[in-house]
Design a protein around this motif. Structure first.
Motif, PDB file in Angstrom:
ATOM      1  N   GLY A 165       0.655  -1.330  -0.071  1.00 48.41           N
ATOM      2  CA  GLY A 165      -0.224  -0.298  -0.180  1.00 48.41           C
ATOM      3  C   GLY A 165       0.079   1.259   0.038  1.00 48.41           C
ATOM      4  O   GLY A 165       0.161   2.258  -0.219  1.00 48.41           O
ATOM      5  N   HIS A 166       2.114   0.674   0.637  1.00 48.63           N
ATOM      6  CA  HIS A 166       3.110   2.477   0.656  1.00 48.63           C
ATOM      7  C   HIS A 166       4.128   2.058  -0.995  1.00 48.63           C
ATOM      8  O   HIS A 166       4.368   2.746  -0.391  1.00 48.63           O
ATOM      9  N   ILE A 167       3.349   1.502  -1.717  1.00 48.06           N
ATOM     10  CA  ILE A 167       4.862   1.818  -2.612  1.00 48.06           C
ATOM     11  C   ILE A 167       4.435   3.141  -3.392  1.00 48.06           C
ATOM     12  O   ILE A 167       2.735   2.797  -3.562  1.00 48.06           O
TER      13      ILE A 167
ATOM     14  N   GLY B  29       2.039  10.187  -2.463  1.00 44.94           N
ATOM     15  CA  GLY B  29       1.653   9.257  -4.406  1.00 44.94           C
ATOM     16  C   GLY B  29       1.830   7.710  -3.690  1.00 44.94           C
ATOM     17  O   GLY B  29       1.200   7.070  -4.739  1.00 44.94           O
ATOM     18  N   CYS B  30       1.198   7.143  -2.160  1.00 49.95           N
ATOM     19  CA  CYS B  30       1.155   5.870  -1.898  1.00 49.95           C
ATOM     20  C   CYS B  30       0.065   5.358  -2.738  1.00 49.95           C
ATOM     21  O   CYS B  30      -1.045   5.695  -3.193  1.00 49.95           O
ATOM     22  N   TRP B  31       0.087   3.618  -2.722  1.00 49.48           N
ATOM     23  CA  TRP B  31      -0.572   3.369  -4.310  1.00 49.48           C
ATOM     24  C   TRP B  31      -2.313   3.437  -2.938  1.00 49.48           C
ATOM     25  O   TRP B  31      -3.149   3.158  -3.548  1.00 49.48           O
TER      26      TRP B  31
ATOM     27  N   LEU C  23      -1.409  13.019  -0.205  1.00 48.85           N
ATOM     28  CA  LEU C  23      -0.647  13.065   0.818  1.00 48.85           C
ATOM     29  C   LEU C  23      -0.968  11.442   1.093  1.00 48.85           C
ATOM     30  O   LEU C  23      -2.535  11.424   1.462  1.00 48.85           O
ATOM     31  N   CYS C  24       0.041  10.759   2.570  1.00 54.19           N
ATOM     32  CA  CYS C  24      -0.499   9.445   3.081  1.00 54.19           C
ATOM     33  C   CYS C  24      -0.398   9.051   4.031  1.00 54.19           C
ATOM     34  O   CYS C  24       0.394   9.995   4.721  1.00 54.19           O
ATOM     35  N   GLY C  25      -1.466   8.999   4.925  1.00 52.66           N
ATOM     36  CA  GLY C  25      -1.043   8.579   6.496  1.00 52.66           C
ATOM     37  C   GLY C  25      -0.139   8.551   6.735  1.00 52.66           C
ATOM     38  O   GLY C  25       0.628   8.456   7.885  1.00 52.66           O
ATOM     39  N   CYS C  26       1.170   7.511   6.139  1.00 51.54           N
ATOM     40  CA  CYS C  26       2.776   7.325   6.639  1.00 51.54           C
ATOM     41  C   CYS C  26       3.326   7.916   6.136  1.00 51.54           C
ATOM     42  O   CYS C  26       4.065   8.347   7.141  1.00 51.54           O
ATOM     43  N   GLY C  27       2.829   8.791   6.325  1.00 52.10           N
ATOM     44  CA  GLY C  27       3.668  10.639   5.489  1.00 52.10           C
ATOM     45  C   GLY C  27       3.887  10.920   4.607  1.00 52.10           C
ATOM     46  O   GLY C  27       5.031  11.765   4.440  1.00 52.10           O
TER      47      GLY C  27
HETATM   48 ZN   LIG Z   1       1.417   5.560   2.375  1.00 49.97          ZN
END
Ligand SMILES: [Zn+2]
Length: 313
Positions: free
Chosen positions: A156-158, A173-175, A166-170
């Protein structure tokens, strides 16, 4: 080894189930998910004890959302529970008196599907779980591949879009920002805003505004042929299928298994995923194609998989 217990830690319920060697759940016990990290440990132990009553149980497997270390003992980091280097295996073993294996929940679900669901008969399987986010699992050569440090398959974070959402992981553009339940809701809201005349059914299921659209409304509306709902699923599927083509470049599996709540829509989402996969598969005219299959075990995959991983030791 005979019976084992699998534990699934959900946002609202923690489920413990006694599972036999064929992957059949014989007994389950559910408790509400407490809000504190310590409360959750207590609840896991209580659910295991209750479910195991009257059964000769030999081990416990726990599926946890987050990074689990290479020893399958410590949750290094959990996004939704404040577990940081939480020694979950030791804590639960001391309390329930059985050997415990901790596994990432998406890995556990992948293993469940490989052993008892859509992956049966395949040696090399890649699973993706399209839930709120996007999880994954890697089985190559009939083994669950966890990486050196236990935290592989975080598909999911590729990053699929440079400087993207922006993704919750910081990261950006995460998948999972493009292929997940959350992305589906975003697509539907955007489209309903732009072309409300194409979202009459969808809007009628919520509070009448694009902002009020929820995932379940999109599923119901898509089944009734609502254009915005169907197109939103197709958009999600385009991103999902393109990502599977990338994963084929990496792993060359014989099957992809698509699970998670989004995949409950079946062919409505799987058919466009397959089309997108074929469109983006490099050298697709000259190579064998992996099958793209719907998961078969639904919400039970994680529990059954965790129990089986505990059985394998
Ligand atoms: Zn992410």
């Amino acid at each position: 080894m005979g019976l084992t217990i699998g534990v699934d830690i959900g946002g609202t319920k923690i489920a413990a189930g006694v599972v036999d060697e064929e992957g059949t759940i014989l007994d389950t016990h559910k408790v509400s998910t407490p809000s504190t990290p310590e409360g959750i440990v207590d609840a896991i132990c209580a659910a295991v004890s209750e479910a195991g009553k009257g059964h000769d149980v030999e081990a416990v497997g726990i599926g946890a959302a987050g990074y689990v270390d290479d020893k399958r003992a410590t949750v290094l980091f959990a996004p939704n529970i404040h577990w940081r280097h939480e020694p979950l295996k030791d804590k639960v073993e001391q309390r329930v008196g059985l050997p415990v294996v901790v596994e990432n929940d998406a890995n556990a679900a992948a293993w469940g599907e490989y052993r008892f669901g859509a992956g049966q008969g395949h040696d090399d399987v890649i699973c993706i779980t399209l839930g709120t986010g996007l999880g994954g699992g890697i089985i190559i050569g009939n083994k669950l591949r966890r990486g050196r440090f236990g935290v592989a398959a975080e598909f999911g974070h590729i990053r699929v879009v440079p400087d993207g959402l922006l993704c919750g992981c910081g990261s950006q553009g995460c998948w999972e920002q493009y292929a997940s339940g959350r992305a589906l809701v975003r697509y539907a809201k955007q489209r309903a805003n732009a072309t409300p005349e194409n979202a009459r059914i969808l809007l009628s299921l919520g509070d009448g505004t694009p902002d009020g659209i929820q995932g379940k409304h999109i599923s119901d509306a898509a089944r009734q042929g609502d254009k915005v709902a169907v197109d939103s699923f197709r958009e999600l599927a385009r991103w999902a299928g393109a990502g599977l083509a990338d994963l084929a470049s990496l792993f060359d599996p014989s099957a992809f298994i698509v699970g998670g709540g989004v995949s409950d829509e079946g062919e409505l989402v799987l058919d466009p995923i397959r089309k997108s996969f074929r469109r983006w598969l490099v050298g697709g005219r000259y190579r064998p194609h992996a099958q793209v299959l719907a998961a078969q075990l639904g919400g039970k995959a994680g529990l059954v998989g965790a129990a089986d991983l505990a059985r394998q030791g």
